[in-house]
Motif scaffolding. Structure first.
Motif, PDB file in Angstrom:
ATOM      1  N   ASN A 213       0.841  -1.199   0.000  1.00 11.57           N
ATOM      2  CA  ASN A 213       0.000   0.000   0.000  1.00 11.57           C
ATOM      3  C   ASN A 213       0.881   1.256   0.000  1.00 11.57           C
ATOM      4  OD1 ASN A 213      -1.960   1.927   0.303  1.00 11.57           O
ATOM      5  ND2 ASN A 213      -2.400   1.436   2.460  1.00 11.57           N
ATOM      6  N   LEU A 214       1.329   1.640  -1.175  1.00 10.44           N
ATOM      7  CA  LEU A 214       2.282   2.747  -1.264  1.00 10.44           C
ATOM      8  C   LEU A 214       1.663   4.108  -0.951  1.00 10.44           C
ATOM      9  CD1 LEU A 214       4.624   1.910  -4.254  1.00 10.44           C
ATOM     10  CD2 LEU A 214       4.757   1.230  -1.874  1.00 10.44           C
ATOM     11  N   SER A 215       0.345   4.150  -0.807  1.00  4.60           N
ATOM     12  CA  SER A 215      -0.266   5.446  -0.489  1.00  4.60           C
ATOM     13  C   SER A 215       0.272   5.974   0.847  1.00  4.60           C
ATOM     14  CB  SER A 215      -1.794   5.351  -0.467  1.00  4.60           C
ATOM     15  OG  SER A 215      -2.203   4.409   0.479  1.00  4.60           O
ATOM     16  N   SER A 216       0.764   5.065   1.691  1.00  2.00           N
ATOM     17  CA  SER A 216       1.338   5.505   2.978  1.00  2.00           C
ATOM     18  C   SER A 216       2.526   6.447   2.765  1.00  2.00           C
ATOM     19  CB  SER A 216       1.819   4.307   3.794  1.00  2.00           C
ATOM     20  OG  SER A 216       0.784   3.387   3.957  1.00  2.00           O
ATOM     21  N   LEU A 217       3.191   6.321   1.635  1.00  2.00           N
ATOM     22  CA  LEU A 217       4.348   7.184   1.368  1.00  2.00           C
ATOM     23  C   LEU A 217       3.952   8.655   1.292  1.00  2.00           C
ATOM     24  CD1 LEU A 217       6.209   5.263  -1.502  1.00  2.00           C
ATOM     25  CD2 LEU A 217       6.782   5.274   0.928  1.00  2.00           C
ATOM     26  N   PHE A 218       2.694   8.893   0.974  1.00  2.00           N
ATOM     27  CA  PHE A 218       2.247  10.272   0.732  1.00  2.00           C
ATOM     28  C   PHE A 218       1.590  10.898   1.942  1.00  2.00           C
ATOM     29  CE2 PHE A 218       2.406   7.817  -3.088  1.00  2.00           C
ATOM     30  CZ  PHE A 218       3.139   8.622  -3.930  1.00  2.00           C
ATOM     31  N   GLU A 219       1.508  10.132   3.025  1.00  2.70           N
ATOM     32  CA  GLU A 219       0.910  10.684   4.233  1.00  2.70           C
ATOM     33  C   GLU A 219       1.908  11.588   4.915  1.00  2.70           C
ATOM     34  OE1 GLU A 219      -0.434   7.352   6.481  1.00  2.70           O
ATOM     35  OE2 GLU A 219      -1.885   6.777   4.930  1.00  2.70           O
ATOM     36  N   LYS A 220       1.415  12.743   5.327  1.00  5.78           N
ATOM     37  CA  LYS A 220       2.337  13.710   5.936  1.00  5.78           C
ATOM     38  C   LYS A 220       2.572  13.396   7.400  1.00  5.78           C
ATOM     39  CE  LYS A 220       1.134  17.293   2.715  1.00  5.78           C
ATOM     40  NZ  LYS A 220       0.571  18.626   2.505  1.00  5.78           N
TER      41      LYS A 220
ATOM     42  N   LEU B  60       8.807  15.298  -1.915  1.00  5.12           N
ATOM     43  CA  LEU B  60       8.504  14.082  -1.160  1.00  5.12           C
ATOM     44  C   LEU B  60       9.769  13.240  -1.003  1.00  5.12           C
ATOM     45  CD1 LEU B  60       6.490  12.020   0.096  1.00  5.12           C
ATOM     46  CD2 LEU B  60       6.109  11.151  -2.219  1.00  5.12           C
TER      47      LEU B  60
ATOM     48  N   LYS C  27      12.099  14.502   1.643  1.00  7.20           N
ATOM     49  CA  LYS C  27      11.597  14.185   2.982  1.00  7.20           C
ATOM     50  C   LYS C  27      11.908  12.724   3.337  1.00  7.20           C
ATOM     51  CE  LYS C  27       7.175  13.390   4.927  1.00  7.20           C
ATOM     52  NZ  LYS C  27       5.756  13.394   4.661  1.00  7.20           N
TER      53      LYS C  27
ATOM     54  N   ALA D  17       8.448   5.092   6.211  1.00  2.79           N
ATOM     55  CA  ALA D  17       7.370   5.815   5.529  1.00  2.79           C
ATOM     56  C   ALA D  17       6.127   4.935   5.363  1.00  2.79           C
ATOM     57  CB  ALA D  17       7.852   6.303   4.164  1.00  2.79           C
ATOM     58  N   LEU D  18       6.354   3.646   5.151  1.00  2.00           N
ATOM     59  CA  LEU D  18       5.212   2.752   4.934  1.00  2.00           C
ATOM     60  C   LEU D  18       4.529   2.353   6.228  1.00  2.00           C
ATOM     61  CD1 LEU D  18       6.328   0.185   2.190  1.00  2.00           C
ATOM     62  CD2 LEU D  18       4.727   2.064   1.950  1.00  2.00           C
TER      63      LEU D  18
ATOM     64  N   ARG E 198       5.601   3.591   9.590  1.00  4.17           N
ATOM     65  CA  ARG E 198       5.910   4.436  10.753  1.00  4.17           C
ATOM     66  C   ARG E 198       6.841   3.698  11.725  1.00  4.17           C
ATOM     67  NH1 ARG E 198       4.652   7.294   7.584  1.00  4.17           N
ATOM     68  NH2 ARG E 198       2.712   8.371   7.241  1.00  4.17           N
TER      69      ARG E 198
ATOM     70  N   LEU F  95      -2.066   4.492  -7.780  1.00  2.45           N
ATOM     71  CA  LEU F  95      -2.147   5.427  -6.659  1.00  2.45           C
ATOM     72  C   LEU F  95      -2.833   6.705  -7.144  1.00  2.45           C
ATOM     73  CD1 LEU F  95       1.481   5.011  -5.297  1.00  2.45           C
ATOM     74  CD2 LEU F  95      -0.600   4.204  -4.200  1.00  2.45           C
TER      75      LEU F  95
ATOM     76  N   TYR G  60      -3.365   9.345  -5.745  1.00  2.00           N
ATOM     77  CA  TYR G  60      -2.614  10.523  -5.285  1.00  2.00           C
ATOM     78  C   TYR G  60      -1.719  11.092  -6.391  1.00  2.00           C
ATOM     79  CZ  TYR G  60      -3.597   8.756  -0.575  1.00  2.00           C
ATOM     80  OH  TYR G  60      -4.214   8.310   0.548  1.00  2.00           O
TER      81      TYR G  60
ATOM     82  N   PHE H  55      -0.625  18.110  -2.658  1.00  2.00           N
ATOM     83  CA  PHE H  55       0.331  18.722  -1.735  1.00  2.00           C
ATOM     84  C   PHE H  55       0.499  20.196  -2.086  1.00  2.00           C
ATOM     85  CE2 PHE H  55       1.137  14.266  -1.842  1.00  2.00           C
ATOM     86  CZ  PHE H  55       1.356  13.939  -0.517  1.00  2.00           C
TER      87      PHE H  55
END
Lengths: 26, 215
Positions: A19-26, B41, B44, B63-64, B66, B192, B194, B202
């Protein structure tokens, strides 16, 4: 739980590791 | 425009593996502005643990999940596929090109091929039954789900019955393509949303890009 009715790839595709969307979470 | 301007173009050049956004945009579904946004991104992610401007596996996992110590078979595979040069880090160009596959506008065949490589754990050109079982076990482990070994075997066997149409005990890329066409949901995670317009997702990136565009 539904997994028995799923095929193996359907199960796998739900991994958080995929679930790569986690990469975009701030 | 305050702190959003803190990363100057000259600083960009110093990042190892930095590539011209124009070139990256020409090779991927991203626009130049979106590549710029991805660079924010990337900065970061690549400086979250080791400040060297490269994404290490621990940073990717952080990142994936935490949690930099989280072990996950699939995250490892994704990292390895992004790390095209196989030098243990994801460079900016690798990051953008790989994420390009996950763009909603990327070719379906690229998504299907990427997923195949992902699941071909031992990179033999085939997805084998043992690999599939290993992946199911990994998924169950991370989800804290329990299924009996018998049930796991049954799920894997049934999947192979459906996907391994040549009945040679392994799934090749053509069989995988056919299987995905019957089950499109299997590659849902290869897109994705996003990324469709990362600059809108963003807003701070837009601000920085606008500053650069006006320079």
């Amino acid at each position: 739980v539904a997994p028995v009715t799923m095929n193996a790839f359907e199960l796998i595709s739900k991994s958080q590791g995929l679930n790569l969307s986690s990469l975009f979470e701030k | 425009m305050g702190c959003v301007c803190s990363t100057s173009s000259s600083e960009k050049v110093k990042t190892p593996g930095y590539e011209d956004p124009t070139i990256l945009a020409s090779e991927t579904p991203f626009t130049v502005s979106e590549v710029d946004a991805l660079y924010e991104l990337y900065l970061k992610l690549s400086n979250s643990i080791i400040e060297d401007g490269l994404i290490h596996k621990e940073e990717f996992q952080l990142a994936l999940f935490r949690n930099k110590n989280e072990k996950n078979l699939f995250a490892d595979r994704i990292f390895d596929l992004f790390d095209v040069k196989r030098n243990g880090v994801i460079e900016f160009g690798e990051f953008v090109r790989s994420l390009g596959v996950f763009h909603p506008n990327a070719a379906l065949e690229d998504k299907i091929a990427f997923a195949f490589r992902l699941y071909d754990l031992r990179q033999t050109g085939y997805i084998e039954k043992q690999e599939l079982k290993e992946m199911v076990l990994a998924l169950l482990h991370e989800s804290d789900l329990y299924l009996s070994d018998e049930m796991i075997e049954s799920i894997v066997d049934k999947t192979f019955e459906d996907a391994d149409t040549k009945e040679d005990g392994r799934i090749d890329e053509d069989e995988w393509k056919a299987f995905v066409s019957q089950h499109p949901s299997l590659i849902k995670n290869m897109t994705l949303p996003y990324l469709k317009d990362i600059t809108l997702a963003f807003p701070s990136f837009i601000a920085r890009t606008e500053v650069e565009d006006s320079e």
